[in-house]
Design a protein around this motif. Structure first.
Motif, PDB file in Angstrom:
ATOM      1  N   ARG A  98      33.884  65.087  10.322  1.00 40.40           N
ATOM      2  CA  ARG A  98      35.306  65.248   9.835  1.00 40.40           C
ATOM      3  C   ARG A  98      36.357  65.752  10.629  1.00 40.40           C
ATOM      4  O   ARG A  98      37.505  65.080  10.725  1.00 40.40           O
ATOM      5  CB  ARG A  98      35.097  65.950   8.496  1.00 40.40           C
ATOM      6  CG  ARG A  98      36.367  66.068   7.547  1.00 40.40           C
ATOM      7  CD  ARG A  98      36.171  67.069   6.373  1.00 40.40           C
ATOM      8  NE  ARG A  98      37.329  67.056   5.699  1.00 40.40           N
ATOM      9  CZ  ARG A  98      37.312  67.502   4.273  1.00 40.40           C
ATOM     10  NH1 ARG A  98      36.471  68.049   3.619  1.00 40.40           N
ATOM     11  NH2 ARG A  98      38.731  67.662   3.644  1.00 40.40           N
ATOM     12  N   ASN A  99      36.124  66.815  10.957  1.00 39.36           N
ATOM     13  CA  ASN A  99      37.154  67.504  11.999  1.00 39.36           C
ATOM     14  C   ASN A  99      37.591  66.735  13.159  1.00 39.36           C
ATOM     15  O   ASN A  99      38.747  66.664  13.465  1.00 39.36           O
ATOM     16  CB  ASN A  99      36.592  69.077  12.437  1.00 39.36           C
ATOM     17  CG  ASN A  99      36.658  69.963  11.237  1.00 39.36           C
ATOM     18  OD1 ASN A  99      37.351  69.643  10.262  1.00 39.36           O
ATOM     19  ND2 ASN A  99      35.808  71.143  11.456  1.00 39.36           N
ATOM     20  N   MET A 100      36.612  66.081  13.865  1.00 43.20           N
ATOM     21  CA  MET A 100      36.635  65.475  15.028  1.00 43.20           C
ATOM     22  C   MET A 100      37.391  64.246  14.736  1.00 43.20           C
ATOM     23  O   MET A 100      38.245  63.665  15.664  1.00 43.20           O
ATOM     24  CB  MET A 100      35.454  65.086  15.784  1.00 43.20           C
ATOM     25  CG  MET A 100      34.591  66.638  16.288  1.00 43.20           C
ATOM     26  SD  MET A 100      33.280  66.232  16.965  1.00 43.20           S
ATOM     27  CE  MET A 100      33.676  65.913  18.587  1.00 43.20           C
ATOM     28  N   SER A 101      37.147  63.635  13.393  1.00 45.92           N
ATOM     29  CA  SER A 101      37.709  62.406  13.098  1.00 45.92           C
ATOM     30  C   SER A 101      39.165  62.291  12.978  1.00 45.92           C
ATOM     31  O   SER A 101      39.746  61.202  13.010  1.00 45.92           O
ATOM     32  CB  SER A 101      37.015  61.410  11.947  1.00 45.92           C
ATOM     33  OG  SER A 101      37.294  62.284  10.823  1.00 45.92           O
TER      34      SER A 101
ATOM     35  N   HIS B  87      38.746  59.760  19.128  1.00 41.58           N
ATOM     36  CA  HIS B  87      37.167  60.607  18.880  1.00 41.58           C
ATOM     37  C   HIS B  87      36.936  59.989  17.784  1.00 41.58           C
ATOM     38  O   HIS B  87      35.698  59.292  17.807  1.00 41.58           O
ATOM     39  CB  HIS B  87      37.484  62.156  18.437  1.00 41.58           C
ATOM     40  CG  HIS B  87      38.111  63.016  19.394  1.00 41.58           C
ATOM     41  ND1 HIS B  87      38.479  64.140  19.091  1.00 41.58           N
ATOM     42  CD2 HIS B  87      37.991  62.705  20.621  1.00 41.58           C
ATOM     43  CE1 HIS B  87      38.980  64.711  20.303  1.00 41.58           C
ATOM     44  NE2 HIS B  87      38.683  63.840  21.194  1.00 41.58           N
ATOM     45  N   GLY B  88      37.563  59.371  16.914  1.00 40.57           N
ATOM     46  CA  GLY B  88      37.184  58.423  15.640  1.00 40.57           C
ATOM     47  C   GLY B  88      36.504  57.286  16.230  1.00 40.57           C
ATOM     48  O   GLY B  88      35.542  56.721  15.934  1.00 40.57           O
ATOM     49  N   LYS B  89      37.272  56.537  17.160  1.00 36.50           N
ATOM     50  CA  LYS B  89      36.771  55.286  17.932  1.00 36.50           C
ATOM     51  C   LYS B  89      35.391  55.659  18.430  1.00 36.50           C
ATOM     52  O   LYS B  89      34.420  54.712  18.460  1.00 36.50           O
ATOM     53  CB  LYS B  89      37.825  54.832  18.658  1.00 36.50           C
ATOM     54  CG  LYS B  89      39.163  54.285  18.178  1.00 36.50           C
ATOM     55  CD  LYS B  89      40.324  53.974  19.186  1.00 36.50           C
ATOM     56  CE  LYS B  89      41.308  53.584  18.384  1.00 36.50           C
ATOM     57  NZ  LYS B  89      42.813  53.415  19.304  1.00 36.50           N
ATOM     58  N   LEU B  90      35.430  56.762  19.332  1.00 40.20           N
ATOM     59  CA  LEU B  90      34.129  57.054  19.838  1.00 40.20           C
ATOM     60  C   LEU B  90      32.976  57.207  18.874  1.00 40.20           C
ATOM     61  O   LEU B  90      31.790  56.593  19.315  1.00 40.20           O
ATOM     62  CB  LEU B  90      34.118  58.224  20.643  1.00 40.20           C
ATOM     63  CG  LEU B  90      34.746  58.351  21.965  1.00 40.20           C
ATOM     64  CD1 LEU B  90      34.793  59.526  22.479  1.00 40.20           C
ATOM     65  CD2 LEU B  90      33.777  57.254  22.951  1.00 40.20           C
ATOM     66  N   MET B  91      33.093  58.014  17.684  1.00 43.29           N
ATOM     67  CA  MET B  91      32.299  58.024  16.683  1.00 43.29           C
ATOM     68  C   MET B  91      31.652  56.736  16.202  1.00 43.29           C
ATOM     69  O   MET B  91      30.270  56.425  15.890  1.00 43.29           O
ATOM     70  CB  MET B  91      32.651  58.944  15.596  1.00 43.29           C
ATOM     71  CG  MET B  91      32.947  60.090  15.875  1.00 43.29           C
ATOM     72  SD  MET B  91      34.060  61.151  14.892  1.00 43.29           S
ATOM     73  CE  MET B  91      33.614  60.844  13.222  1.00 43.29           C
TER      74      MET B  91
ATOM     75  N   ARG C  76      37.664  58.935   5.094  1.00 40.88           N
ATOM     76  CA  ARG C  76      39.330  58.929   5.118  1.00 40.88           C
ATOM     77  C   ARG C  76      39.992  59.047   6.562  1.00 40.88           C
ATOM     78  O   ARG C  76      40.895  58.237   6.522  1.00 40.88           O
ATOM     79  CB  ARG C  76      39.578  60.124   4.069  1.00 40.88           C
ATOM     80  CG  ARG C  76      41.021  60.362   3.988  1.00 40.88           C
ATOM     81  CD  ARG C  76      41.237  61.697   3.482  1.00 40.88           C
ATOM     82  NE  ARG C  76      42.795  62.089   3.650  1.00 40.88           N
ATOM     83  CZ  ARG C  76      43.275  62.561   2.887  1.00 40.88           C
ATOM     84  NH1 ARG C  76      42.590  63.568   1.877  1.00 40.88           N
ATOM     85  NH2 ARG C  76      44.759  62.901   2.992  1.00 40.88           N
ATOM     86  N   ASN C  77      39.234  59.875   7.105  1.00 36.72           N
ATOM     87  CA  ASN C  77      40.187  60.126   8.495  1.00 36.72           C
ATOM     88  C   ASN C  77      39.910  58.810   9.347  1.00 36.72           C
ATOM     89  O   ASN C  77      40.963  58.315  10.092  1.00 36.72           O
ATOM     90  CB  ASN C  77      39.599  61.274   9.306  1.00 36.72           C
ATOM     91  CG  ASN C  77      39.768  62.770   8.441  1.00 36.72           C
ATOM     92  OD1 ASN C  77      40.892  62.437   7.484  1.00 36.72           O
ATOM     93  ND2 ASN C  77      39.118  63.644   8.868  1.00 36.72           N
ATOM     94  N   LEU C  78      38.824  58.196   9.359  1.00 40.57           N
ATOM     95  CA  LEU C  78      38.569  57.048  10.122  1.00 40.57           C
ATOM     96  C   LEU C  78      39.482  55.976   9.699  1.00 40.57           C
ATOM     97  O   LEU C  78      39.964  55.088  10.732  1.00 40.57           O
ATOM     98  CB  LEU C  78      37.082  56.552  10.159  1.00 40.57           C
ATOM     99  CG  LEU C  78      36.186  57.311  10.987  1.00 40.57           C
ATOM    100  CD1 LEU C  78      34.934  57.054  10.504  1.00 40.57           C
ATOM    101  CD2 LEU C  78      36.544  57.787  12.188  1.00 40.57           C
ATOM    102  N   SER C  79      39.652  55.975   8.401  1.00 47.63           N
ATOM    103  CA  SER C  79      40.496  54.690   7.761  1.00 47.63           C
ATOM    104  C   SER C  79      41.801  54.744   8.079  1.00 47.63           C
ATOM    105  O   SER C  79      42.583  53.718   7.983  1.00 47.63           O
ATOM    106  CB  SER C  79      40.215  54.693   6.388  1.00 47.63           C
ATOM    107  OG  SER C  79      40.781  55.848   5.490  1.00 47.63           O
TER     108      SER C  79
END
Length: 128
Positions: free
Chosen positions: A39-42, A47-51, A80-83
């Motif tokens: 959540r923190n990293m996203s 970072h989200g793309k890597l996840m 939510r963060n990724l979206s």
């Protein structure tokens, strides 16, 4: 919340793959901590793309079904963060997040309702 300077260090040190393993734990507290790290990293789109490329979406989608509300909240917040990153939205939709997020709008926890609602608002820009 994480100190901002630590996130790139953690990513460069290879934090994402072992953190994803935490999501597969049988222990809800370990799942919660793993999803909390993500959540923190996203919050950072790179970072989200890597996840996502490392395979987090199906695992987070599964955690939306957890009987543990804290696990649900962390997973919904990470989604939510990724979206928020438009190019990640198709992967989230294809993983089956929509019906689960809609279900979470009726959660007894307002924090979960909020995370699910914002994710759905972001994803509503994608659905064809």
């Amino acid at each position: 919340s994480m100190h901002g300077d630590n996130k790139p260090k953690m990513v460069s040190l290879g934090c994402i793959p072992p953190t994803l393993l935490l999501l597969s734990s049988d222990e809800p507290r370990i799942q919660e901590q793993g999803a909390g790290i993500l959540r923190n990293m996203s919050v950072s789109a790179p970072h989200g793309k890597l996840m996502v490329s490392d395979g987090c979406v199906p695992m987070l989608t599964d955690l939306l079904k957890s009987p543990d509300l804290k696990v649900q909240e962390q997973a919904a917040a990470t989604i939510r963060n990724l979206s928020a990153t438009a190019e990640l939205r198709p992967a989230l939709v294809q993983a089956g997040t929509l019906p689960l997020l809609i279900e979470l709008l009726s959660s007894p926890e307002e924090k979960i309702q909020e995370q699910a609602g914002v994710a759905l608002r972001n994803l509503s820009d994608t659905v064809k």
